[in-house]
Design an enzyme around this catalytic site. Structure first.
Site, PDB file in Angstrom:
ATOM      1  N   ARG A  23     178.987  55.942 -30.873  1.00  0.00           N
ATOM      2  CA  ARG A  23     177.845  55.952 -29.714  1.00  0.00           C
ATOM      3  C   ARG A  23     178.522  56.170 -28.303  1.00  0.00           C
ATOM      4  NH1 ARG A  23     176.402  49.802 -30.910  1.00  0.00           N
ATOM      5  NH2 ARG A  23     178.723  49.833 -31.222  1.00  0.00           N
ATOM      6  N   GLN A  46     179.140  38.024  -4.017  1.00  0.00           N
ATOM      7  CA  GLN A  46     178.385  39.374  -3.616  1.00  0.00           C
ATOM      8  C   GLN A  46     178.813  40.458  -4.219  1.00  0.00           C
ATOM      9  OE1 GLN A  46     177.592  38.844   0.861  1.00  0.00           O
ATOM     10  NE2 GLN A  46     178.283  41.181   0.935  1.00  0.00           N
ATOM     11  N   ASN A  48     178.093  44.730  -3.797  1.00  0.00           N
ATOM     12  CA  ASN A  48     177.844  45.732  -2.857  1.00  0.00           C
ATOM     13  C   ASN A  48     177.791  46.959  -3.500  1.00  0.00           C
ATOM     14  OD1 ASN A  48     177.858  43.732  -0.757  1.00  0.00           O
ATOM     15  ND2 ASN A  48     179.794  43.977  -0.188  1.00  0.00           N
ATOM     16  N   ARG A  59     185.112  55.382   5.348  1.00  0.00           N
ATOM     17  CA  ARG A  59     184.463  54.075   5.686  1.00  0.00           C
ATOM     18  C   ARG A  59     185.673  53.109   5.748  1.00  0.00           C
ATOM     19  NH1 ARG A  59     178.896  53.200   4.656  1.00  0.00           N
ATOM     20  NH2 ARG A  59     177.859  54.988   3.678  1.00  0.00           N
ATOM     21  N   HIS A  62     188.445  48.049   6.906  1.00  0.00           N
ATOM     22  CA  HIS A  62     187.822  46.808   6.921  1.00  0.00           C
ATOM     23  C   HIS A  62     188.420  45.776   6.644  1.00  0.00           C
ATOM     24  CE1 HIS A  62     183.934  49.799   7.009  1.00  0.00           C
ATOM     25  NE2 HIS A  62     184.516  49.641   8.155  1.00  0.00           N
ATOM     26  N   LYS A  72     188.388  41.909  -2.935  1.00  0.00           N
ATOM     27  CA  LYS A  72     187.368  42.896  -3.343  1.00  0.00           C
ATOM     28  C   LYS A  72     187.815  43.383  -4.726  1.00  0.00           C
ATOM     29  CE  LYS A  72     186.148  44.491   1.286  1.00  0.00           C
ATOM     30  NZ  LYS A  72     186.161  45.658   2.090  1.00  0.00           N
ATOM     31  N   HIS A 119     190.805  47.522   4.235  1.00  0.00           N
ATOM     32  CA  HIS A 119     190.359  48.305   2.829  1.00  0.00           C
ATOM     33  C   HIS A 119     189.571  49.523   3.500  1.00  0.00           C
ATOM     34  CE1 HIS A 119     187.286  49.507  -0.092  1.00  0.00           C
ATOM     35  NE2 HIS A 119     188.334  49.644  -0.674  1.00  0.00           N
ATOM     36  N   TYR A 132     181.245  47.157  -5.131  1.00  0.00           N
ATOM     37  CA  TYR A 132     182.261  46.290  -4.727  1.00  0.00           C
ATOM     38  C   TYR A 132     181.756  44.945  -5.382  1.00  0.00           C
ATOM     39  CZ  TYR A 132     182.744  48.831  -0.254  1.00  0.00           C
ATOM     40  OH  TYR A 132     182.863  49.894   0.686  1.00  0.00           O
ATOM     41  N   LYS A 167     181.133  52.406  14.990  1.00  0.00           N
ATOM     42  CA  LYS A 167     182.058  51.105  14.650  1.00  0.00           C
ATOM     43  C   LYS A 167     183.329  51.460  14.215  1.00  0.00           C
ATOM     44  CE  LYS A 167     181.132  48.204  11.533  1.00  0.00           C
ATOM     45  NZ  LYS A 167     180.510  47.318  10.716  1.00  0.00           N
ATOM     46  N   ASP A 168     183.566  52.284  13.113  1.00  0.00           N
ATOM     47  CA  ASP A 168     185.018  52.675  12.721  1.00  0.00           C
ATOM     48  C   ASP A 168     185.685  53.493  13.585  1.00  0.00           C
ATOM     49  OD1 ASP A 168     184.241  51.098  10.355  1.00  0.00           O
ATOM     50  OD2 ASP A 168     183.771  52.857   8.939  1.00  0.00           O
TER      51      ASP A 168
END
Length: 176
Positions: A23, A46, A48, A59, A62, A72, A119, A132, A167-168
């Site tokens: 399968r 959390q 994401n 991205r 951070h 993460k 990251h 994440y 922002k980045d």
């Protein structure tokens, strides 16, 4: 799951151990007890999803400041990314060093990012999705970052940057 240490202290690549039959296959992607057995943070509060339209989208880089620092577990579930982490822990033997790992929907690898690391990632294909699992809730007042092109790190991105948030673009150069 196979937990493969990287050259950065406490960071790991997580490889699936699929059980295959006619399968397809089945594989665990998360098991609290296995993460704990390897001394890794086993708390997830959390999850994401990041969708990225265009290859070359960047991205990052951070992190969240203590007491909201997060671990993460990052996995590419569609397309491909070049995932980068930087060890920003001053007491670490790998302080200010970085690695990049190619995570793809096809290779099904995940990257475990410890607390105290910055990251970020760059998409290698159009229509890429990144999933994440995170150990802390996002706290805007604890958000931090460093520039993706900071000469203090010399990160070698595989593609020209096509898209990035304002922002980045404004993260400061590293002051450590």
């Amino acid at each position: 799951m196979r937990f493969i240490p990287t050259e950065l202290k406490d960071a790991h690549i997580i490889e699936l151990e699929p059980r295959e039959d006619n399968r397809g296959f089945f594989a665990r992607v998360w098991a609290k007890d296995e993460f704990a057995e390897h001394g890794l943070v086993d708390r997830v509060v959390q999850m994401n999803l990041s969708y990225n339209r265009v290859a070359g989208t960047l991205r990052g880089m951070h992190f969240q400041h203590a007491p909201y620092a997060e671990t993460k577990l990052v996995r590419c579930i569609r397309g491909a990314i070049y995932d980068v982490i930087i060890d920003l822990r001053p007491d670490s033997p790998t302080y200010k060093r970085w690695i990049g790992v190619k995570l793809t929907a096809a290779n099904r690898l995940a990257l475990y990012v410890p607390e105290g690391f910055a990251h970020g990632f760059q998409t290698l294909e159009d229509d890429t999705e990144v999933f994440y699992q995170v150990s802390q809730y996002y706290t805007p007042s604890a958000e931090g970052g460093v520039r993706y092109d900071d000469p203090a790190f010399g990160i070698e991105w595989p593609l020209p940057v096509t898209e990035m948030s304002e922002k980045d673009k404004r993260w400061p150069l590293f002051q450590g």
